[in-house]
Write a protein that holds these residues in place. Structure first.
Motif, short mmCIF file in Angstrom:
data_model
loop_
_atom_site.label_atom_id
_atom_site.label_comp_id
_atom_site.label_asym_id
_atom_site.label_seq_id
_atom_site.Cartn_x
_atom_site.Cartn_y
_atom_site.Cartn_z
N UNK A 173 10.71 -4.71 6.66
CA UNK A 173 10.31 -3.64 7.58
C UNK A 173 10.11 -2.30 6.89
N UNK A 174 10.71 -2.12 5.72
CA UNK A 174 10.75 -0.80 5.09
C UNK A 174 9.38 -0.29 4.66
N UNK A 175 8.52 -1.08 3.98
CA UNK A 175 7.18 -0.55 3.66
C UNK A 175 6.40 -0.14 4.90
N UNK A 176 6.51 -0.93 5.97
CA UNK A 176 5.82 -0.58 7.22
C UNK A 176 6.37 0.71 7.80
N UNK A 177 7.67 0.91 7.67
CA UNK A 177 8.29 2.14 8.15
C UNK A 177 7.72 3.36 7.43
N UNK A 178 7.53 3.26 6.12
CA UNK A 178 6.98 4.40 5.38
C UNK A 178 5.49 4.58 5.63
N UNK A 179 4.78 3.50 5.92
CA UNK A 179 3.39 3.65 6.35
C UNK A 179 3.33 4.40 7.67
N UNK A 180 4.28 4.13 8.56
CA UNK A 180 4.34 4.86 9.83
C UNK A 180 4.66 6.33 9.59
N UNK A 181 5.57 6.62 8.66
CA UNK A 181 5.88 8.02 8.34
C UNK A 181 4.67 8.73 7.76
#
Length: 368
Positions: free
Chosen positions: A155-163
């Motif tokens: 989930x973490x790469x997607x979280x930073x794409x959202x940021x």
């Protein structure tokens, strides 16, 4: 043009399928073959991408000396493990060669799959009826992964794409970012938490003036954890913050693997740690050293280090916000690899390939 559009839509679907890997072979693996066939004629490589390929070759070759002895011990296991490593390495070369316009669709699919996984994981953790199978051990969110550590890290790469999208002024992405963060939290994975903490710190340091709000978020999170320790000392998140009973066994196994590496510098064979040791290494670097030898570990570190440097350069000098995401995500995985076996994570090899892929110029509204 008739084959390009279906292939691009296929990449969107492929990215989504990365979130459904509870089965082997996963639907992602089977669909990747179809996508490769659709793109085969249009694949091209740039000269700078040879750096990754040149480093990848010796890494795979270092498996050969260890295979001889390993085939006598457990031929099926070591061949399967080696072929999976080869397959994932080749998948990263494929992603590296994708046309520039295809990468955003693949990443969008990744984000959709991660968001769906995060949402299902959070709902399962809240004990919504019918979602019991999406918990690991009855308490940790895992969604459609086999391991909560992989689920949280995914989930973490997607979280930073959202940021990154939030920085571009897309305020709606605060909701996906929150869901993804909660997904990482309810995985109850200390490795994923460390991964996220390191990645978040690196994300702030890349643009400290633009992201001055991040230290406040970190302090708020730390304060929230401190309060929960006092108010609810028995809640599962607090319980996972300390050492667990099996941690001593993990550390003992790592020392055992290091001792074997001194006597077998070429390694005892890919995938055989669980046979030669009493427990899984839970450390990618120790596992590489013990199974493939000192040269194997050297080339793995070289690939990781070179990819991190290249993604950092592309992010800061070439103003590619996606490479900033790749950098912090890979850095987080590199740290988590100290406590988890990460070599066969599909999204790790996806990130390694995308680091070296061609990218679009920075968006005009991306803040610098």
């Amino acid at each position: 043009m008739s084959t390009v559009r279906p292939a691009q839509r296929g990449l969107l679907f492929l990215g989504c399928l990365l979130a459904f890997v509870r089965w082997e072979p996963a639907p992602y693996d089977l669909f990747l073959i179809i996508i490769f066939l659709l793109y085969a004629r249009g694949l091209t490589w740039k000269s700078y991408q040879l750096v990754f390929v040149v480093l990848l070759g010796p890494l795979l070759f270092t498996h050969v000396p260890a295979l001889g002895a390993a085939l006598e011990v457990a031929p099926e296991r070591t061949l399967y493990y080696s072929l999976v490593t080869l397959y994932l390495a080749l998948s990263s070369v494929f992603f590296m060669s994708l046309p520039e316009r295809s990468v955003p669709l693949l990443l969008l699919g990744y984000e959709v799959g991660a968001l769906l996984s995060g949402l299902l994981g959070v709902l399962a953790f809240l004990r919504i009826p019918g979602l019991e199978d999406l918990l690991w051990g009855g308490s940790r969110a895992v969604a459609f992964f086999k391991d909560p550590n992989v689920f949280g890290a995914f989930l973490i790469p997607a979280l930073f794409l959202a940021l990154a999208r939030l920085e571009q002024g897309r305020k709606f992405w605060i909701l996906p970012a929150l869901i993804l963060f909660l997904g990482v939290l309810v995985s109850l994975s200390r490795g994923a938490w460390a991964n996220f903490a390191v990645a978040l710190l690196a994300w702030w340091l890349l643009r400290p003036r633009k992201r001055i709000w991040l230290p406040l978020v970190l302090l708020t999170l730390a304060g929230g954890v401190g309060i929960s320790v006092v108010v609810m000392p028995d809640n599962p998140i607090v319980q996972r913050l300390g050492f667990m009973p099996y941690d001593k066994e993990r550390f003992f196994t790592q020392m055992e693997a290091l001792s074997l590496a001194l006597t077998q510098p070429l390694g005892y064979g890919p995938g055989l740690s669980e046979i030669h040791l009493s427990y899984a290494t839970h450390n990618t670097y120790v596992r590489f050293l013990a199974e493939v030898g000192w040269l194997g570990l050297f080339f793995w570190l070289l690939i990781l280090g070179t990819s991190l440097i290249w993604s950092l350069y592309q992010g800061l000098k070439q103003q590619s916000f996606r490479h900033e995401v790749y950098f912090v995500s890979l850095l987080g995985i590199a740290v988590e690899s100290l406590v988890i076996d990460t070599l066969h994570w599909r999204h790790l090899w996806l990130l390694l390939g995308l680091v070296w892929a061609r990218h679009a110029p920075p968006l005009p509204h991306h803040p610098r």
